[in-house]
Enzyme design. Structure first.
Site, PDB file in Angstrom:
ATOM      1  CG  ASP A 136      44.572 116.987  77.458  1.00  0.00           C
ATOM      2  OD1 ASP A 136      45.753 117.213  77.778  1.00  0.00           O
ATOM      3  OD2 ASP A 136      44.115 115.831  77.321  1.00  0.00           O
ATOM      4  CG  ASP A 174      48.588 119.231  82.132  1.00  0.00           C
ATOM      5  OD1 ASP A 174      49.367 119.217  83.103  1.00  0.00           O
ATOM      6  OD2 ASP A 174      47.980 118.220  81.744  1.00  0.00           O
ATOM      7  CG  ASP A 327      45.704 109.434  83.965  1.00  0.00           C
ATOM      8  OD1 ASP A 327      45.421 110.422  84.669  1.00  0.00           O
ATOM      9  OD2 ASP A 327      46.468 108.526  84.352  1.00  0.00           O
TER      10      ASP A 327
END
Length: 353
Positions: A136, A174, A327
């Site tokens: 991330d 991602d 999130d």
């Protein structure tokens, strides 16, 4: 959808009325042949019969009785009362992916628990491998393995825990899109990410019952599909079972499937899965200066998970992100990423179309 017409079988009904050399008959025959060819071309690649076989068709997705939501349900009921039942039932009654994100140093035991429990019920579990180095880009879900060697060892333990039992693995949400967009470093860094993901694909794909879907971001992220296809190829998508879309995001199902089909066309008809857990009202706008992807107040529960038809590119619509899981601590008072948030689960249910 009309089926393609074989031009050799196209015969005008007027053949017994007018001679073969009649100008009107020639025109009719020509028009019929042109129409048949147009139908054949338009039918190629778009009809259900032209889609590849769906390896997940008919599979029953596994519901984890020990999901995060299920574990918190009793405590929430005690605090909120009977009003909590509807939201709890809406979430805990559905198959939701189990995230392996470094909660423990070794994912083996959890992979065994999930796959053995699902196998007893003749159901297919969905797992998310989310532990790559630099995860991330250091944002709300920062963490992951210390380096490439540690990551591959971790993936090896995950694969060993799955064993020969059936499992669907969504690989590193991602990662490819972040590397491609330059969010996490230079092009050289991106190449390293792709190579590492490719090695992870190979480790997981060695397991005969494991289906691997490499994450490709979402429909509102990468506009250059040629570049995305190249990045996915470099990351081993050709050795995986396909790719995943919309994980933990909010793009509509229609937008996600259309995007996936365009991307699939660049990847030799690669199949894909779509996360529909929170896309009931589509992608919301940013509010209070916070990105639209981070606990948006306007989000809603999506349709229930299901596998696709016998022939499909979109082989399954899944709940990959657990509805109600945060999130990140995007606003004051919001819990850390991945922590179940009962009030948010209630909101997602209340706002479901």
């Amino acid at each position: 959808m009309l089926d393609p017409v074989d031009p050799r079988r196209t015969r005008p009904s007027a053949i017994g009325v007018e001679g073969a050399g009649s100008p009107r008959l020639v025109v009719a025959l020509t028009l019929a042949l042109l129409l048949a060819l147009l139908l054949a071309v338009s039918g190629c690649g778009s009809g259900a019969g032209s889609q590849p076989a769906n390896p997940l068709a008919g599979a029953r997705l596994w519901v984890d009785p020990r999901s995060t939501a299920a574990q918190q349900a009793d405590a929430w009921r005690a605090r909120v009362g009977p009003a909590a039942d509807a939201a709890v039932e809406a979430v805990t009654s559905q198959p939701v992916a189990t995230w392996l994100a470094g909660q423990t140093d070794d994912p083996f035991d959890e992979a065994v628990r999930v796959t053995q429990s699902a196998e007893v019920e003749a159901a297919l579990p969905v797992l998310v491998a989310y532990h790559r180095p630099g995860r991330d880009c250091g944002s709300y879900s920062a963490g992951g393995s210390a380096d490439a060697d540690a990551y591959l060892a971790w993936v090896g333990r995950l694969a060993a825990g799955i064993g020969d039992r059936p499992a669907l693995v969504v690989l590193e949400p991602d990662a490819v899109a972040q590397a491609l967009s330059g969010t996490c470093g230079s092009p050289a860094d991106a190449a390293g990410v792709y190579a590492l993901l490719g090695r992870a694909v190979d480790v997981l794909a060695e397991r005969p019952g494991t289906r691997v879907y490499l994450d490709a971001g979402h429909a509102g992220w990468v506009g250059d599909l040629d570049a995305l296809a190249d990045a996915l190829r470099a990351s081993g998508v050709g050795r995986a079972d396909g790719f995943s879309l919309n994980v933990a995001n909010f793009q509509t199902t229609d937008a996600s499937v259309a995007y996936g089909e365009r991307l699939s066309a660049l990847l030799d008809d690669a199949q894909f899965v779509v996360d529909v857990s929170r896309n009931g009202r589509g992608a919301p706008a940013a509010t209070e200066g916070v990105d639209a992807w981070c606990n948006p107040p306007g989000a809603a529960l999506g349709e229930n998970p299901r596998t696709g038809p016998d022939r499909a590119l979109a082989v399954a619509l899944l709940w990959v992100k657990e509805p109600g899981a945060s999130d990140g601590s995007c606003r004051p008072g919001e819990p850390p990423a991945g922590e179940f948030w009962p009030e948010q689960a209630q909101r997602l249910v209340d706002q479901r179309p």
